[in-house]
Design a protein around this motif. Structure first.
Motif, PDB file in Angstrom:
ATOM      1  N   PRO A  67      33.045 -12.245 -42.907  1.00  0.00           N
ATOM      2  CA  PRO A  67      32.207 -11.738 -41.807  1.00  0.00           C
ATOM      3  C   PRO A  67      32.935 -10.746 -40.896  1.00  0.00           C
ATOM      4  O   PRO A  67      32.338  -9.784 -40.427  1.00  0.00           O
ATOM      5  CB  PRO A  67      31.830 -13.012 -41.031  1.00  0.00           C
ATOM      6  CG  PRO A  67      32.065 -14.141 -41.970  1.00  0.00           C
ATOM      7  CD  PRO A  67      33.204 -13.711 -42.827  1.00  0.00           C
ATOM      8  N   ILE A 258      27.873 -11.087 -35.318  1.00  0.00           N
ATOM      9  CA  ILE A 258      26.663 -11.190 -36.136  1.00  0.00           C
ATOM     10  C   ILE A 258      25.488 -11.268 -35.183  1.00  0.00           C
ATOM     11  O   ILE A 258      25.428 -12.156 -34.324  1.00  0.00           O
ATOM     12  CB  ILE A 258      26.707 -12.432 -37.044  1.00  0.00           C
ATOM     13  CG1 ILE A 258      27.860 -12.314 -38.036  1.00  0.00           C
ATOM     14  CG2 ILE A 258      25.381 -12.604 -37.791  1.00  0.00           C
ATOM     15  CD1 ILE A 258      28.119 -13.571 -38.820  1.00  0.00           C
ATOM     16  N   PHE A 402      27.494 -11.758 -44.099  1.00  0.00           N
ATOM     17  CA  PHE A 402      26.966 -13.072 -43.726  1.00  0.00           C
ATOM     18  C   PHE A 402      26.206 -13.688 -44.906  1.00  0.00           C
ATOM     19  O   PHE A 402      26.289 -14.895 -45.146  1.00  0.00           O
ATOM     20  CB  PHE A 402      26.048 -12.941 -42.511  1.00  0.00           C
ATOM     21  CG  PHE A 402      25.643 -14.259 -41.919  1.00  0.00           C
ATOM     22  CD1 PHE A 402      26.550 -15.021 -41.210  1.00  0.00           C
ATOM     23  CD2 PHE A 402      24.350 -14.744 -42.075  1.00  0.00           C
ATOM     24  CE1 PHE A 402      26.189 -16.244 -40.670  1.00  0.00           C
ATOM     25  CE2 PHE A 402      23.972 -15.965 -41.532  1.00  0.00           C
ATOM     26  CZ  PHE A 402      24.899 -16.716 -40.827  1.00  0.00           C
TER      27      PHE A 402
END
Length: 486
Positions: A67, A258, A402
């Motif tokens: 990520p 994210i 992700f």
């Protein structure tokens, strides 16, 4: 700031081939030590439990770094981060080649795990540089490269381990990673960073990393430590607390690692949820089939194959992914990635249920593996296309990273669940305890059932909304969910 407009490269074929080779190389790194598992305690002068960290550390580091690498790809450029990922792959391989103790080997394998972000970065880069008419097929091929590399890498690693010094494995992987870096430098164009100017979310990266390490440690080591032990339960509790705190931070911060609001969109959320079950389904067969092939024939259900022979019997599955990938791309162009994901899940389930009648022979195991791998190839190509049709251009690398993490979470959970099934359903013969035939069949049934669940989840993924300016893609290769005209 306006989102960058994709600029097709003059040599899309070279870019696609390079990124697929990069993904295959990363997958080979993951399967590299599989043939050495039984010998690692003797090679490194340590216990079996300590030697198991040689595999576990790669999983943990990859889960934390993927990520982060994805977000950095959006911030500073995907090509730059692809080149950055090649460095720990080379250095880690060299460290492992020189290793003479378990600590050095764990450090080297951890460095290799840092480079596993190549695949989501490569998939995200395709959206920037590949013409729309080639995008679906290229996404499918690069996404399936992880499975291709795993299937091809296992027999290659087994052959090298059997007929040459084990250090040759790591020198070979260092050379492959170096070739990948050169090809990326020469053939992959540089494109503007989609989120240039935004800041990197360091607290978010640390929080996600801590939460993932706690969760994956509990999942991967729970069987060894005891699922009801204080250590395992404490790690699960810590993971829950840290991830909840991380989520609260990500919602409040300006430039999150994210974007949870994007991730919460039904189209993205359901695709990621289906990815967990697909990852489980893929890994269940990788645990069951090699054991069935290598178990002694005296058990009545084992096929008595060597590690090398078992790898060769399973290799056609990886090659089938390569064959299926362009077909999946054509299906995505015709009916949309949602249809491709549903088909992949159904083929995956069909492979598991067919395997119940086929596992009595090596040929049967190979055929079942080919069917299962075909389903994985279709599904793995569709999931990134679904994700990229639903997120802003400024978040493609982070969103794909992700999604890759969700697949990895599925494989980790699958490994733990299948391990529990096989350890609880056993038979004793000649003073040795083996996983029983019923245990293997139960594991296959679970894999098939979860594949059906992933298909059901995919079926309720909503159609793509009309793209908002600068927010969602209008690429015909990733957007259409219209029913085909009859």
């Amino acid at each position: 700031m306006d989102a960058p407009v994709p600029q097709p490269t003059a040599r899309p074929g070279a870019v696609i081939a390079t990124l697929a080779f990069a993904g295959t190389t990363a997958a080979i790194m993951q399967t590299l030590v599989t043939p050495l598992i039984a010998e690692l305690p003797q090679i490194l002068g340590t216990s079996s439990s300590n030697a198991a960290w040689v595999i576990t550390v790669t999983l943990l580091v990859a889960a934390v770094c993927v990520p982060v690498v994805g977000r950095l790809g959006d911030l500073v450029g995907k090509r730059r981060m692809l080149l950055a990922c090649s460095v720990p792959l080379v250095v880690g391989s060299v460290v492992c080649a020189f290793a003479s103790d378990v600590v050095t080997m764990i450090v080297g394998r951890g460095l290799q795990g840092m480079g596993m972000g190549m695949v989501p970065l490569g998939i995200a880069l395709l959206r920037d540089v590949v013409p729309a008419e080639k995008l679906s097929g290229s996404i499918a091929l690069v996404s399936a490269s992880m499975g291709i590399g795993g299937a091809i890498g296992l027999p290659l690693a087994a052959a090298v381990a059997q007929y040459a010094d084990w250090r040759t494995l790591f020198w070979g992987s260092a050379a492959l990673a170096a070739v990948v870096a050169v090809l990326i430098y020469l053939l992959v164009p540089d494109v503007p960073a989609g989120a240039k100017g935004q800041r990197f979310d360091l607290p978010g990266a640390i929080g996600l990393g801590v939460g993932l390490v706690c969760l994956l440690l509990a999942v991967s080591k729970g069987a060894d430590w005891g699922w009801a032990s204080g250590t395992t339960l404490g790690l699960f509790a810590a993971a829950l607390v840290v991830v909840l705190g991380w989520g609260f931070w990500e919602i409040r911060t300006t430039d999150p690692l994210i974007d949870l609001r994007t991730t919460a969109r039904p189209r993205v959320l359901l695709t990621n949820l289906a990815s967990v079950f697909i990852g489980f389904g893929m890994y269940a067969s990788m645990l069951v089939m090699p054991q069935l092939l290598q178990f002694p024939e005296a058990t009545g259900y084992g096929l008595g194959q060597s590690m090398l022979a078992a790898g060769l019997w399973m290799a056609p599955g990886g090659l089938m992914m390569m064959v299926v990938s362009p077909l999946g791309g054509k299906l995505t162009n015709a009916r949309g990635p949602k249809s491709t994901l549903i088909c992949g899940a159904l083929v995956l389930a069909a492979g598991y249920f067919a395997s119940l009648a086929l596992i009595g022979s090596a040929w049967g195991v190979m055929l079942a593996t080919v069917i299962i791998s075909s389903g994985v190839g279709l599904a793995y190509g569709a999931m990134p296309a679904l994700i990229m049709s639903s997120v802003p251009l400024t978040e493609t690398a982070a969103a794909n990273a992700f999604n890759t993490l969700m697949r990895s979470l599925g494989t980790s959970i699958g490994s733990a669940v299948i391990g529990v099934i096989l350890s609880q359903m056993t038979t004793t013969m000649g003073g040795y305890t083996f996983a029983s035939e019923d245990g293997f069949r139960t594991a296959l049934l679970v894999g098939g059932g979860l594949a059906l669940i992933s298909g059901a989840i995919a079926a309720v993924i909503p159609a793509a909304r009309a793209a908002a300016a600068g927010q969602e893609t209008t690429d015909p290769a990733t957007e259409p969910e219209q029913p085909a005209k009859v």
